[in-house]
Every structure is written in C-alpha cells, then in structure tokens.
Design a protein around this motif. Structure first.
Motif, PDB file in Angstrom:
ATOM      1  N   ALA B  40     114.057  58.823  -4.781  1.00  0.00           N
ATOM      2  CA  ALA B  40     113.238  58.513  -5.951  1.00  0.00           C
ATOM      3  C   ALA B  40     113.846  59.182  -7.189  1.00  0.00           C
ATOM      4  N   LEU B  41     114.360  60.382  -6.987  1.00  0.00           N
ATOM      5  CA  LEU B  41     115.059  61.076  -8.074  1.00  0.00           C
ATOM      6  C   LEU B  41     116.406  61.534  -7.547  1.00  0.00           C
ATOM      7  N   ARG B  42     117.463  61.308  -8.362  1.00  0.00           N
ATOM      8  CA  ARG B  42     118.806  61.650  -7.888  1.00  0.00           C
ATOM      9  C   ARG B  42     119.446  62.710  -8.775  1.00  0.00           C
ATOM     10  N   LYS B  64     110.044  57.412 -12.592  1.00  0.00           N
ATOM     11  CA  LYS B  64     109.290  57.985 -13.701  1.00  0.00           C
ATOM     12  C   LYS B  64     108.057  58.753 -13.203  1.00  0.00           C
ATOM     13  N   SER B  65     107.261  58.070 -12.353  1.00  0.00           N
ATOM     14  CA  SER B  65     106.033  58.698 -11.862  1.00  0.00           C
ATOM     15  C   SER B  65     106.352  59.898 -10.982  1.00  0.00           C
ATOM     16  N   THR B  66     107.422  59.782 -10.199  1.00  0.00           N
ATOM     17  CA  THR B  66     107.808  60.899  -9.335  1.00  0.00           C
ATOM     18  C   THR B  66     108.168  62.106 -10.183  1.00  0.00           C
ATOM     19  N   PHE B  67     108.925  61.853 -11.245  1.00  0.00           N
ATOM     20  CA  PHE B  67     109.325  62.921 -12.158  1.00  0.00           C
ATOM     21  C   PHE B  67     108.091  63.586 -12.757  1.00  0.00           C
ATOM     22  N   GLY B  72     104.434  68.229 -12.957  1.00  0.00           N
ATOM     23  CA  GLY B  72     103.030  68.632 -12.961  1.00  0.00           C
ATOM     24  C   GLY B  72     102.650  69.468 -11.759  1.00  0.00           C
ATOM     25  N   ALA B  73     103.639  69.801 -10.913  1.00  0.00           N
ATOM     26  CA  ALA B  73     103.390  70.598  -9.706  1.00  0.00           C
ATOM     27  C   ALA B  73     102.409  69.899  -8.774  1.00  0.00           C
ATOM     28  N   LEU B  74     102.412  68.562  -8.797  1.00  0.00           N
ATOM     29  CA  LEU B  74     101.541  67.825  -7.889  1.00  0.00           C
ATOM     30  C   LEU B  74     102.280  67.426  -6.617  1.00  0.00           C
TER      31      LEU B  74
END
Lengths: 489, 259
Positions: B40-42, B64-67, B72-74
């Motif tokens: 999801a993020l590289r 985007k949402s993963t970032f 947000g420490a979620l």
C-alpha cells in the motif's frame, strides 16, 4: 508553540464505565431488548428442562411412596394365598430387610449361619444376573441360548452343558462371569443347590403357615380377612410365623375393602342388560365396558345413583350404595394417576432416586443450547459494534475501558434476560407438570428451595455466559488497530 | 497546458524556518507475505510543517488513506518510522497511543463515524470523558464547540436526525474537544453537497487560522486546493510531488499532475 509531550492516558474507574454503559443501553433500548429476549429464551429453555426434570422426579418418587400401602396390601394377599417363587425369595435374600430375613429363617427353621450362607449365595447369583444384564443383546442371546439366569445355571449342572457354555464364552471372547470360572463352578455346583434347598424349606414353611391361617379363619379369603381384620388376626399371623408390623393391618384394611368393593362392582355389571345400558351411557362398545371404565366414568353423585337404580331394576339385587361407589371411584382414579406417574419404574425403599438418564441427557443438551444461544446473541451484538469500538479507540478509549464497558453491558443484559428467562421457564415447567400430573404437582411443592436453586444456577450460568461471550469479541476488537477494526463490517 | 513541470522531482522542501510536526521516514505498509505481498505504501518520506494546511491528493488505491491512517497512529507501519514532533510513534505504549489519539490528534472521517445512539453533545463530550474531564466542564466546553460549528441549538439531536453536513460539523466539534495540535481529515467533504461542503471547509480554515492547528486533509475536492498551503500528490504508494499552492494553478478538471 510548545512541543507535543506524550504521557499516559488517564484510566477511568468502573463507576464512570458503568455510567457510560448504562446510558448506551438506554439509547439502544430496542436493540438491547432483542438481545435480552434471546438471552431470556435461552435461559428459559434451560430452566424449563431443569425444573421440569426435578419436578417430574419428585412427583414420581412421591407417587411411588403414596402407592406403598397398596403394594403392601397386594403383598399380604399374595403371601396369604401361596408361597413365594424362587426368584422372589433369592431377590429378597439379597435385600437388606432384617424383618423379612427373620421371617424366612422362621419358615425354613434355619439357623443364622445357614441364612448368612444363603445371603452370600444369593449375592453370587445376583452378580451373575448383573453380568448377563451388562452384556450386549446379541452376546447374551448367543451365550445363554435365550434362557434366564436361573434355568441356565440349573441346566449347567450337566457337565456337557457347562462345557458348551464355557466354549461359547471363549468363542465370544467374553470375560468370565464372577471374575473367574472357578467361582462360576462354585455357583453352579454348590451355591445354587444350597439356595434351592433353602428356598424349598422356606416355601414349605410358607405353605404350612398359609394352611394354618386357613384353619384359624375358615372360609375367609385373604382379601376379606384383610378388609375386616378380626381382633386376633395379628396375633394369629405372628404365631404362624409371619413378620407383622404392629398397626399395619389396620392401615391396610380400607384398601382391602376398596378392592372387595371393586370386585362387587365387577359382579354388579356382569349381566348382559346392565352392560348394554352402561355401554349406551358411556358411549363405548359393549365389549369394552369394564370395571376400570365404569370407575373412570363415575365422577358425580347423579351417575352413581343412576347406576345403582338401574342395577336394582334390572337384576333385583342390592348393589353397593352410591356413596361407596363414588368413594372407590375416587380412590381408583387417584391410584391410576399415581400409577401413571410411576410408570414401570421401581425404587428400592430408602434409596434416594436419581434422575433418569434420559432427563440428564436432556438437561445437558438444553445447557448446550443455552450456551450457543447466549454466545450467538452476544457475538452478534458486539460484532455489529466493531466500528463503534474503533471510533472510541480513535477518540482515546483504552482497551481495558472498552472491555469493561462491554462486560458491564453484557452482565446487565444477562441479568435481565436471565431473570425473565427464569420466570418464563418456571411458569412453563409448572404448567407442564400440572398438565401431565395434575394435582400431584401440588403435593411436591412443600418447599420451593430446590426449584429456586435450579433457577438461580441457571441465572448465574446465563450472566457468566453472556459476559464471557461478549468480552471475547470485545477483546479481539479492542486489540485490533482502530483502522483494522473499522474495516471489519 | 500544465503550468507545473511534470518532471519536477519530489521536493521534500524543508526550509529551516518551518518546524516539522509530522515526519515519515521510509514508510512501508504491506499486506500478505511471500509472493502474495501487496504494497500500500512503498517508502514514503514526507514532512508536514507546524500550523500548515496541507492537502493530500491521489487517485483511489494510491495509498492515500493508508498514509493518513499511519500518521494518525491508527495503524502500524510494516517498516519505517513516523515521528510526531520528534516522538517515534512505534515506540509508544498502548496507553501513550491512547493519550496521543485523545489529546494531540483530531480525526475527521468521510463517513463522520459519530456514535449513532448518542446526541450531538454526547458525541462531542465522549473524548473529554476519556481525557478525564468532569462531566459539567465537558458539557460546557461541548456546547462552546457546537457553537463554533453553528449547531448549539441542535445539541440534543441524534446523528440520524441531522443532515450529512451537520453530522460532519459535529464530528469537527468532537475532533477539536481536547485542543488537538493536528487535525487529520479523510475526505471530509466527499459525502456532502457543494454548499454544505463549503461550510465544512470554512470551519476547517477558521480552525487552521485562528487556532493554529495543523490540518492534513486527504481529498478529491478541488475547492480545498484553493485554501490549502501546500499540496502533496501520492501515487502508487509513493510521494509523487509536493508543491506550494502558489506554484500550482488550479483549473477545473485539470489540476497539477492529476488529470
């Protein structure tokens, strides 16, 4: 601007948690009610099965005891009519009833050592019967060639039959009876002949006693003797060798009288004309008009009067008076209902009757149903709130808080559901007991303690199950990172 | 037609005068393992400055949402570090994470995520309860915050009795109740019509300007690009570009690097 400093989040106490859980339940009243109803049904099912099982067991034992005098009266009639058969004597020898044993000793004229030997032999015989009883049906039929224990053992005195028996035992790969073949041989060649000799002496003694009583009270049937016991009956019986409970005969007299009355009734309805009329009145075919049917039908004074009048008109005899008829009909119906409650069960005197295996299985099964029902209800109600748990975690709730909240909620729901379930289950169990056993149910309701105990146990089980079933998914949800929990829909 | 240069290198601009509040270093998030691993993020390196209003753009599935969830420490990253004011989020205990989420970061979601059985006021006071604020104090502050978003008169309404815009405004009030330093907005206007979306954006701008709260806003809403300070493009799990808004000309249907 000050830099961000990260500290420990404050922990909220149980009071605050309970407050939030309560307000949450208040807002979600409808959903909570659904969960509570499911819990209530699950607990009600358990309570119903448990309490009905307890009621039924108590009713059965009570009915057995209430039928005691009737059995005793029957036993006296049998004892005054003919000697016991071998099986009954052997069975009685094993039982721990000193009076009966003493009576046998008197009849047989046997000393204490002989009787002790007889009891020991009878125990060996009982063990062999139990061994046969524990075999599978197929094995038993093959092994015994369809014979009962006594005839089988007697036939085994023949060496050839004995060899055949041990051969079958080997080919079936069964363990030898009584632990060893040596013991079996002892039973066949020593114990059983001794027992037969003892039984023969007892029977001869009984026959002498019966003849004696006949001589003392000539021309009286045993039932008539018992129904109207002469003053010296007790003494004469004791002299003939019988063991008599003081006062027992007086107690049995009304029952014997009722039996006599029933026989009189049977004679009343013997004639063809009376039977025809009765058949019309009862609405049954003539062939089915019998004593039991008439007694069931005789439940009001007008019917009794009609019957007496009709019998007088048709036969010109003097039948029983109507009130006597009514009273024996009432006694008969009560005995019938007791007999129906007991069924074909027998209880040893003084033995604390356990629940039938079927009932125990039913209780275990309903407990399982309760577990699954409660777990499912709580799983549903927690799983559909995963997103809420995730949101709460985003807003700073800690795992412990989330779990505590769900624990409180589940326990409250379990409590309300459990209470409702107890009431529902108890009412259902009582209604069913009344429907099946009628007023007999009231006779075992002298103390509610045991019913309340069963209900209380079910309540505790309901609350604990609800708490367990809710806390586990809440724990899973709380442990997830908020975003992962939010993704679970 | 594009006024910005397509081939411009992603420039993690970090002038010395702008203090960084969120920094990510080599952020990687993967799901599955072995051959089935999807990323999801590289490897995201980003810096968000204190007090700025930054828009995060990117097509669906860009990470985007993963970032957004990471900073947000979620959610926890597979690799890499997230520093919030030089505090490494990965080092924090569960109790400290709860503290961070409760008081330092506010969250606004596309679907509002209000607790549906609570009134507007109760939704706003829940985080204050978690922060240990006394109920009377929480109620007072909650009403003030509802006043800020213009919903003071409707404090007793449940989410189901409110429009989407009103619900989002309650969510903004809720996110602000413990005076957070950072506000993370995940597509705050995606479910709203133009007018209510504009209201929500206005409130966000006011919060940014008046309370100096850093706002990170993932969005598709072009209007937001007019009011933010910087724009970050994310594509295929990487930061594609970061630009000052002044350097980007926004035209309807064609913005910067995104067609």
């Amino acid at each position: 601007m000050k830099p961000i400093v990260v500290k420990d989040q404050v922990r909220l106490g149980p009071a605050r948690c309970l407050q939030l859980a309560l307000s949450g339940m208040g807002y979600r009243m409808f959903r909570s009610m659904v969960t509570v109803s499911i819990l209530a049904l699950a607990v009600a099912f358990l309570v119903h099965v448990l309490c009905f099982g307890l009621l039924e067991q108590r009713i059965t034992v009570r009915a057995w005891h209430d039928l005691g005098p009737l059995r005793e009266a029957g036993a006296w009639v049998a004892r005054l009519t003919q000697p016991d058969d071998d099986a009954a004597i052997f069975h009685a020898l094993v039982q721990d009833r000193p009076q009966r044993q003493a009576e046998y000793a008197r009849f047989a004229g046997a000393d204490a050592a002989t009787m002790a030997q007889g009891r020991q032999d009878a125990r060996l015989l009982r063990d062999f019967e139990q061994y046969l009883g524990n075999l599978s049906d197929r094995d038993r039929v093959v092994l015994t060639a369809g014979l009962e224990a006594l005839p089988l053992l007697r036939s085994m005195r023949d060496a050839q039959v004995y060899t055949q028996f041990t051969g079958r035992l080997q080919s079936l790969k069964l363990p030898s009876p009584l632990g060893s073949l040596q013991k079996l041989e002892t039973l066949v060649h020593q114990a059983l002949p001794r027992l037969d000799a003892l039984a023969g002496r007892i029977k001869a003694g009984q026959a002498r006693a019966i003849a004696q009583v006949h001589q003392d009270f000539p021309g009286q049937t045993p039932l008539a003797l018992l129904a109207a016991p002469p003053a010296n009956l007790e003494a004469q019986l004791a002299q003939a060798g019988y063991a008599v409970d003081p006062g027992a005969l007086k107690r049995l007299a009304p029952l014997a009288q009722a039996e006599l009355d029933k026989m009189a009734l049977a004679r009343m309805i013997q004639s063809r004309e009376v039977r025809d009329l009765l058949a019309r009145q009862l609405g049954t075919p003539v062939a089915l008009v019998n004593q039991a049917g008439v007694l069931q039908w005789l439940d009001r004074a007008s019917r009794a009067q009609w019957l007496v009048q009709m019998v007088q008109d048709k036969t010109g005899e003097h039948p029983l008076p109507p009130d006597r008829l009514l009273s024996i009909a009432q006694t008969f119906r009560r005995q019938q209902s007791l007999q129906a409650a007991v069924g074909d069960q027998t209880f040893e005197d003084g033995e604390d009757a356990g629940m039938p295996t079927g009932t125990l299985w039913l209780i275990a099964l309903s407990f399982l149903v309760c577990v699954v029902g409660v777990a499912n209800a709580m799983l549903m109600s927690v799983t559909e709130r995963f997103a809420e748990i995730a949101t709460m975690k985003c807003l700073g709730a800690m795992d412990g808080f989330v779990m505590m909240m769900f624990l409180f909620e589940a326990m409250l729901q379990g409590l309300f559901g459990g209470l409702a379930g107890i009431v529902l289950g108890l009412v259902l169990a009582l209604l069913r007991a009344f429907a099946e056993y009628g007023l007999l149910t009231l006779s075992v309701m002298n103390g509610f303690g045991w019913l309340l105990l069963a209900a209380g146990g079910s309540l505790v089980a309901g609350v604990l199950l609800a708490a367990l079933a809710a806390v586990w998914p809440a724990y899973v949800a709380a442990r997830l990172a908020p975003m992962e929990a939010m993704r679970v829909e | 037609m594009k006024l910005t240069q397509l081939d411009a290198k992603p420039t993690p601009t970090n002038p010395a005068d702008k203090p960084v509040i969120i920094r990510t270093l080599g952020l990687i998030k993967s799901y599955g393992r072995g051959d089935a691993t999807t990323y999801a993020l590289r490897g995201v390196d980003a810096a968000i400055f204190r007090g700025e209003f930054i828009a995060v753009l990117g097509p669906s599935g860009s990470g985007k949402s993963t970032f957004f969830n990471m900073i947000g420490a979620l959610d926890s990253p597979s690799q890499g570090r997230i520093l919030i004011d030089e505090v490494d989020v990965a080092q924090l205990s569960a109790v400290e994470l709860a503290f961070l989420r409760c008081r330092k970061i506010g969250y606004i979601f596309q679907s509002y995520n209000l607790i549906r059985y609570m009134t507007a006021l109760e939704n706003v006071t829940v985080p204050m309860a978690f922060a240990g604020v006394a109920p009377e104090e929480a109620r007072r502050r909650g009403l003030d915050l509802l006043d800020l978003v213009g919903l003071k008169e409707r404090w007793f309404h449940r989410p189901i009795e409110m429009s989407g815009g009103q619900q989002q405004r309650v969510a903004i009030a809720r996110s602000m109740c413990n005076q957070p330093r950072i506000l993370l907005c995940d597509e705050p206007t995606a479910n709203l019509d133009l007018k209510t979306g504009a209201e929500v954006l206005n409130i966000l701008v006011r919060i940014n300007k008046e309370r100096k709260v850093t706002i990170v806003c993932a969005t598709h809403d072009h209007r937001l690009l007019n009011i933010c300070d910087r724009i970050m493009w994310i594509r295929d799990g990487k930061v594609e570009r970061v630009e000052e808004r002044a350097n980007v000309k926004v035209t309807i249907g064609r913005i910067g690097g995104e067609a």
